[in-house]
Design a protein around this motif. Sequence first.
Motif, short mmCIF file in Angstrom:
data_model
loop_
_atom_site.label_atom_id
_atom_site.label_comp_id
_atom_site.label_asym_id
_atom_site.label_seq_id
_atom_site.Cartn_x
_atom_site.Cartn_y
_atom_site.Cartn_z
N SER A 1 22.93 -61.25 36.55
CA SER A 1 23.08 -61.09 35.10
C SER A 1 24.28 -61.93 34.67
CB SER A 1 23.29 -59.62 34.75
OG SER A 1 24.60 -59.23 35.10
N VAL A 2 24.22 -62.40 33.45
CA VAL A 2 25.30 -63.26 32.96
C VAL A 2 25.93 -62.66 31.71
CG1 VAL A 2 25.51 -65.73 33.34
CG2 VAL A 2 23.29 -64.78 32.69
N THR A 3 27.25 -62.83 31.64
CA THR A 3 27.95 -62.43 30.43
C THR A 3 28.16 -63.68 29.59
OG1 THR A 3 29.04 -60.66 31.62
CG2 THR A 3 30.03 -61.34 29.54
N LEU B 1 27.59 -61.52 9.17
CA LEU B 1 26.44 -62.14 8.51
C LEU B 1 26.19 -61.46 7.16
CD1 LEU B 1 23.84 -62.79 11.34
CD2 LEU B 1 24.97 -64.48 9.90
N ASP B 2 26.56 -60.19 7.09
CA ASP B 2 26.47 -59.45 5.83
C ASP B 2 25.07 -59.53 5.24
OD1 ASP B 2 27.48 -57.83 3.90
OD2 ASP B 2 28.20 -59.49 2.63
N GLY B 3 24.08 -59.31 6.10
CA GLY B 3 22.71 -59.26 5.62
C GLY B 3 22.02 -60.60 5.47
N LYS B 4 22.81 -61.71 5.53
CA LYS B 4 22.18 -63.03 5.37
C LYS B 4 21.58 -63.49 6.71
CE LYS B 4 25.59 -64.43 1.94
NZ LYS B 4 26.88 -63.88 2.42
N GLU B 5 20.65 -64.42 6.60
CA GLU B 5 20.07 -65.03 7.81
C GLU B 5 21.04 -66.08 8.34
OE1 GLU B 5 17.03 -64.88 9.70
OE2 GLU B 5 17.27 -62.88 8.78
N PRO B 6 21.22 -66.18 9.67
CA PRO B 6 22.05 -67.27 10.17
C PRO B 6 21.36 -68.61 9.93
CG PRO B 6 21.03 -66.07 11.98
CD PRO B 6 20.69 -65.32 10.72
N LYS B 7 22.20 -69.67 9.68
CA LYS B 7 21.61 -70.99 9.47
C LYS B 7 20.99 -71.51 10.75
CE LYS B 7 24.50 -72.79 5.74
NZ LYS B 7 25.92 -73.16 5.68
N LYS B 8 21.67 -71.17 11.81
CA LYS B 8 21.24 -71.73 13.08
C LYS B 8 21.85 -70.88 14.19
CE LYS B 8 21.86 -76.38 13.45
NZ LYS B 8 22.34 -77.66 14.02
N VAL B 9 21.15 -70.76 15.33
CA VAL B 9 21.75 -70.11 16.49
C VAL B 9 21.59 -71.05 17.69
CG1 VAL B 9 21.78 -68.11 18.00
CG2 VAL B 9 21.18 -67.82 15.60
N ILE B 10 22.73 -71.41 18.28
CA ILE B 10 22.67 -72.31 19.43
C ILE B 10 22.86 -71.52 20.70
CG2 ILE B 10 23.95 -74.15 20.60
CD1 ILE B 10 24.46 -74.87 17.39
N VAL B 11 21.94 -71.71 21.63
CA VAL B 11 22.04 -71.03 22.92
C VAL B 11 22.15 -72.08 24.02
CG1 VAL B 11 20.91 -69.50 24.56
CG2 VAL B 11 20.70 -69.07 22.09
N VAL B 12 23.28 -72.08 24.71
CA VAL B 12 23.39 -72.94 25.88
C VAL B 12 23.25 -72.04 27.09
CG1 VAL B 12 24.85 -74.62 27.08
CG2 VAL B 12 24.99 -74.40 24.61
N PRO B 13 22.15 -72.20 27.86
CA PRO B 13 21.87 -71.29 28.97
C PRO B 13 23.07 -71.13 29.90
CG PRO B 13 20.06 -72.84 28.66
CD PRO B 13 21.16 -73.26 27.75
N ASN B 14 23.37 -69.90 30.27
CA ASN B 14 24.46 -69.56 31.18
C ASN B 14 25.85 -69.91 30.67
OD1 ASN B 14 22.75 -68.49 33.21
ND2 ASN B 14 22.26 -70.59 33.83
N ARG B 15 25.93 -70.30 29.38
CA ARG B 15 27.23 -70.75 28.88
C ARG B 15 27.69 -69.98 27.65
NH1 ARG B 15 29.92 -73.23 32.00
NH2 ARG B 15 29.26 -75.12 33.05
N ILE B 16 26.92 -70.13 26.58
CA ILE B 16 27.46 -69.65 25.31
C ILE B 16 26.36 -69.46 24.27
CG2 ILE B 16 27.87 -71.83 24.07
CD1 ILE B 16 30.79 -70.75 23.70
N VAL B 17 26.65 -68.59 23.31
CA VAL B 17 25.79 -68.45 22.13
C VAL B 17 26.68 -68.70 20.91
CG1 VAL B 17 24.29 -66.92 20.80
CG2 VAL B 17 24.45 -66.66 23.29
N ASN B 18 26.22 -69.54 20.01
CA ASN B 18 26.99 -69.80 18.80
C ASN B 18 26.12 -69.54 17.57
OD1 ASN B 18 28.98 -70.53 17.04
ND2 ASN B 18 28.87 -72.73 17.45
N VAL B 19 26.55 -68.59 16.75
CA VAL B 19 25.82 -68.25 15.53
C VAL B 19 26.46 -68.98 14.36
CG1 VAL B 19 25.07 -66.38 14.01
CG2 VAL B 19 25.30 -65.97 16.47
#
Length: 878
Positions: A818-820, A858-876
């Motif tokens: 599992s990854v954090t 986010l306060d109820g808004k949709e994120p513009k974009k979500v970037i997922v770098v496998p095993n590294r990071i998530v950026n909303v």
Amino acid sequence: MSAEPSERYNPREMEPHWQEVWDKAGAFVTKEDNARERYYVLEMFPYPSGRIHMGHVRNYAMGDVLARFERSRGKNVLHPMGWDAFGLPAENAAKQGNVHPAEWTYQNIANMRAQLKSMGLSLDWSREFATCDVEYYTQQQKLFLDMLEKGLVSRRKSKVNWDPVDNTVLANEQVIDGRGWRSGALVEQRELDQWAFKISDFAEDLLAELDNLPQWPEKVRTMQRNWIGRSEGLRVLFEIAPNDKTSETVLDIFTTRPDTLYGASFMALSADHPLTTALAAKDPGMAEFVAECHRLGTATEIIEKAEKKGYFTGIHVKHPVIEDIVLPIYVANFVLMDYGTGAIFGCPAHDQRDFDFARAYGLPIIPVVLPEDKQAGTFMTEFAESDEAYTGPGRLFNSGPLDGMDVDTAKNTMATTLENRTVGGKPQGARKVNYRLRDWGISRQRYWGCPIPVIHCDNCGIVPVPSDDLPVKLPDDVSFDKPGNPLDHHPDWKHVACPECGQTARRETDTMDTFVDSSWYFARFTAPRATTPTVPDVADAWLPVDQYIGGIEHAILHLLYSRFFARAMRETGHMQVKEPFKGMFTQGMVTHETYKAEDGNWMLPSDIIIESSGGTRVARDANSGSPVVIGPYEKMSKSKKNVVDPDEIVKTYGADTARWFMLSDSPPERDVEWSESGIEGASRFVQRVWRLVNEAKVRIDAGSERLGDKASALALTRAVHKTTANVETELAGLRFNRAVAMIYELTNVIGKFMSDLKDEPCLSEISALRLAINNLVQLFAPMMPHLAETCWQALGNSGLVCDAPWPEVDQAYLVEDSVTLPVQMNGKKRGEITVPAGASEAEIIKQALSLDVVVRMLDGKEPKKVIVVPNRIVNVVA
RNA sequence: GCGGGCGUGGCGGAAUUGGUAGACGCGCCAGACUCAAAAUCUGGUUCUGGAAACAGAGUGUCGGUUCGAUUCCGACCGCCCGCACCA
């Protein structure tokens, strides 16, 4: 012998014990009949000054880590030690203390050998030699004779750098800022008969092969490149206009800028040029000017400030490409005789020195290169007001047929033009590559060096000593009460019969520069007792040295000479390898705080007491109690007294502690700061490991009958495999400080695991602990070998840890299940999520977006974009 | 002048190819053990605000590229090292 658990680890008892065990087992004696891959690690051998210093400790600790590490990785390691034992200090000691240089030297070697042995280095002492051993310098004399036969040695009258304090000749490399590298005396120029190695024959190859030494520091390669100083240019013959002052008809110059010939406005000769000498003989004014140039000397400060000065010879040359123009010839103080031909043409517009000279003597300044972005008219106007020559690129103008060409094309065109013309039956131009590198003068007017094996005969000239007559041994009965070379004023040593005609002849009384001794010792270590300089097959099997380690101060001298020697030994059939050192590493210095008493005198660290209260440190004299000023960290040196004696450290803390400290904290190529608290910290770690090992032993011995797989056991096992893999990578890359940090980390993990362990652990925990503690010992074994042997034995392992193979890494444990993942909002970390290793992007996004902090922001808004770098990071991105 | 390297907490220094800045050590602070000290252990320690949760700033300076910069690009500032009248 073994230490009782619960006792403090006692290095004073254990270190000599293990040193004896290794010695008796011949653990580090390198065998030739060994099928394993060879690995040659070498540290620069020391000069036997009498005592080792902390710089040695750092250097040899690094080499020893590599040697032990590569050994555990299954290599057949060669790790030898010897002594760079010829040299002036022994003669100075003889003068002062009435002790023979040999006695002084061998006594120092004995002292230092004992000191090195106390460090527990995995050296093959059976290969030890000193360069002053007759057996060694005999072979060096053979090498000299072979090189002489192959034309790699020359003898000529040449200007030499004379050190008036040491009374000897110095190589150019040994003159620093116009002063002798040892004595610091201002160097004089003298003309002497000198033996020289023709290192310049190899200039091109020595330069080119630098590109094939990727494991050398860029800095060292750059320094060597600059030293060799290659430049491409053109030799040009200028016709001397008919005159009554000299019978010479041509002037031979070297230039890298033949493109600027149309801008030539004068010629300049060195004060030492033969034409200058001839003319000065008839012109007292010129003779005086020449003398003035010689007085100027070579000191840097003086050169920087010196004005460009000249003396008009009264003669002219014809301009090679402009009809009916003549150029005046000057003698100028800025032209060097030993570069190029000692004569130049001056183009003031495009060379700063020529510019300054032209200004001073009212000579024309004619621009011929136009910068790409300028108009000819504006450039000329601007240029007339400037004080600087233009040395940049551009297009030719004011240059007849060259007009419009770029600089490179113009250079080529001019070269071709002049090549196709003749002056006095020779081509007027000849392309020529010039090097700064000059031949290596090796004659030294000293006793304590390797005698140069030649005989001077009035009938036969120079006669090499026949190889059957070798060695030419240094006489024992010499006196140092007169100035000059003791070999020269020895009553009978130099008087011998000529080997060719039998008449009375004289031995050469000069000895070789001690840099010769250190230029091939690395090859000798491969077969140190051979009756030839090397055993070629054996040398080729071991060389090049896989990893050489030493100080940056040898970046040019020693390393360049060694590279030359490898080539010379190749040509003389002593080996095939031409680059002696495949990997080169330059380690940083050891520094220490400086302390100054009230009276301004430096103070030894051992003579002061430091007290700290609330972060401020105050120092005072240990005896008088008077205050002492704490100064910055500087290189340990006797003059500033900021030295720590390795013997004292080994006695107080043990060799392992000293080694560990030298390798931790600072990256090895950088300076390391020696401090009391640093060595204390290292010592604390030694004791901590010892306690940990003993506690672990108790738990392991207690065992367990409970089955079960604990997650903590798996986590520990993972940490062990990961650390093992990482430490291996770091050690292989000589990043000892990072390896040390990882070992600390693993130690912390094991400590935590043990304190979390319940009274009745399960089997999986016990076996994880067993693996962890044994691996830990193996990981630090290259750095702290004595402690490692003690722990290894205490843990009940058989054999020596220095013979144990490097622990296996099971890749399966390196893969997490599992990854954090950190979760960022707009690039800033806001939280983290833990997901299974193979989780899909959609899953990860879903989990990230459900984080409280993310929902809030986010306060109820949709994120513009979500970037997922496998095993590294998530950026909303909101 | 030319060439090489480097700027990250109080300090030495970590941070794969751009992906949690400050790993690890030193120092410091607090606590435990102790009659006490040493040793050892536990916790804390980039800065600012806050009791805390948390918020803001932050890798020499300024700007750029990027979802994201200690890392890449440009300009500047500072430090260290080497070479230096090499035509």
